[in-house]
Design a protein around this motif. Structure first.
Motif, PDB file in Angstrom:
ATOM      1  N   ASP A  48      47.188  37.004  40.667  1.00  0.00           N
ATOM      2  CA  ASP A  48      46.280  35.867  40.841  1.00  0.00           C
ATOM      3  C   ASP A  48      46.136  35.507  42.313  1.00  0.00           C
ATOM      4  O   ASP A  48      45.044  35.171  42.784  1.00  0.00           O
TER       5      ASP A  48
ATOM      6  N   ARG B 154      43.940  38.259  44.020  1.00  0.00           N
ATOM      7  CA  ARG B 154      42.524  38.065  43.701  1.00  0.00           C
ATOM      8  C   ARG B 154      41.954  36.870  44.473  1.00  0.00           C
ATOM      9  O   ARG B 154      40.862  36.939  45.030  1.00  0.00           O
ATOM     10  N   ALA B 155      42.703  35.796  44.527  1.00  0.00           N
ATOM     11  CA  ALA B 155      42.239  34.608  45.256  1.00  0.00           C
ATOM     12  C   ALA B 155      42.128  34.892  46.753  1.00  0.00           C
ATOM     13  O   ALA B 155      41.187  34.431  47.407  1.00  0.00           O
ATOM     14  N   CYS B 156      43.068  35.658  47.300  1.00  0.00           N
ATOM     15  CA  CYS B 156      42.990  36.027  48.723  1.00  0.00           C
ATOM     16  C   CYS B 156      41.750  36.877  48.986  1.00  0.00           C
ATOM     17  O   CYS B 156      41.068  36.685  49.993  1.00  0.00           O
ATOM     18  N   GLU B 157      41.465  37.805  48.079  1.00  0.00           N
ATOM     19  CA  GLU B 157      40.279  38.637  48.270  1.00  0.00           C
ATOM     20  C   GLU B 157      39.010  37.792  48.210  1.00  0.00           C
ATOM     21  O   GLU B 157      38.117  37.949  49.046  1.00  0.00           O
ATOM     22  N   VAL B 158      38.930  36.902  47.246  1.00  0.00           N
ATOM     23  CA  VAL B 158      37.763  36.020  47.147  1.00  0.00           C
ATOM     24  C   VAL B 158      37.636  35.176  48.405  1.00  0.00           C
ATOM     25  O   VAL B 158      36.548  35.046  48.976  1.00  0.00           O
ATOM     26  N   GLN B 159      38.743  34.625  48.863  1.00  0.00           N
ATOM     27  CA  GLN B 159      38.728  33.779  50.053  1.00  0.00           C
ATOM     28  C   GLN B 159      38.320  34.582  51.286  1.00  0.00           C
ATOM     29  O   GLN B 159      37.510  34.122  52.095  1.00  0.00           O
TER      30      GLN B 159
ATOM     31  N   ARG C 126      36.576  37.477  51.423  1.00  0.00           N
ATOM     32  CA  ARG C 126      35.173  37.898  51.325  1.00  0.00           C
ATOM     33  C   ARG C 126      34.225  36.714  51.558  1.00  0.00           C
ATOM     34  O   ARG C 126      33.199  36.854  52.211  1.00  0.00           O
ATOM     35  N   SER C 127      34.576  35.570  51.024  1.00  0.00           N
ATOM     36  CA  SER C 127      33.763  34.371  51.219  1.00  0.00           C
ATOM     37  C   SER C 127      33.736  33.986  52.696  1.00  0.00           C
ATOM     38  O   SER C 127      32.680  33.636  53.243  1.00  0.00           O
TER      39      SER C 127
ATOM     40  N   ASP D  50      41.581  44.128  49.959  1.00  0.00           N
ATOM     41  CA  ASP D  50      40.962  44.908  48.886  1.00  0.00           C
ATOM     42  C   ASP D  50      41.836  46.105  48.490  1.00  0.00           C
ATOM     43  O   ASP D  50      41.820  46.534  47.342  1.00  0.00           O
TER      44      ASP D  50
END
Length: 158
Positions: A43, A46-51, A53-54, A156
């Motif tokens: 989790d 995934r949150a680090c990747e979303v952060q 990329r954002s 990633d």
């Protein structure tokens, strides 16, 4: 503020935020209602990747909107320094690196990810009260975008 069952069920939805709370909370009185709780590494990843990329998308968008105007770029760098620091702290936690200070973690990232030396520290410093000069912002912005691109690739690949 939040019932125990709701907190437990929120660990996957807010892994970075609740992970930070779990890592630094102090019991002032009564039972430790957070005892035994943890955030799953998947989790956090995934949150680090979303952060990451954002963050990269916002930097690219900001560059286009600022039309490469140095003062505008400086404002973007200054405003983005805090979210960038939070991303670095989350990445350190996921990697199991016990470096609570994002500026010190910058050295670890430079070596591990191959970031241009000093870029991360410059961005973090720009978030302070001094900010960043227009000339420095214009020089730093492309390197900042490149550093975040490398961080995205790194996260990633986890």
């Amino acid at each position: 503020l939040i019932p125990g069952s709701e907190l437990t069920r929120s660990l996957d939805a807010f892994p970075l935020e609740l992970g930070e709370i779990l890592a630094h909370h102090r019991v002032v009185a009564g039972a430790d209602v957070l005892a035994g709780l943890s955030v799953a590494p998947a989790d956090i990843r995934r949150a680090c990747e979303v952060q990451a990329r954002s963050h990269l998308l916002h930097l690219r968008e900001g560059y286009i909107q600022a039309a490469a105007q140095p003062r505008e770029l400086g404002a973007i760098i200054q405003a983005s320094a805090r979210p960038f620091r939070l991303l670095l702290v989350s990445m350190a936690r996921l990697e199991g690196v016990d470096i609570p200070d994002a500026a010190r973690f910058a050295g670890h990232l430079e070596a591990t990810v191959g970031l241009t030396p000093g870029v991360v520290r410059q961005v973090l410093a720009a978030g302070g009260a001094q900010g960043i000069t227009a000339t420095d912002a214009q020089d730093l912005y492309p390197a900042y975008i490149q550093a975040v691109e490398r961080l995205v690739q790194y996260v990633d690949a986890w």
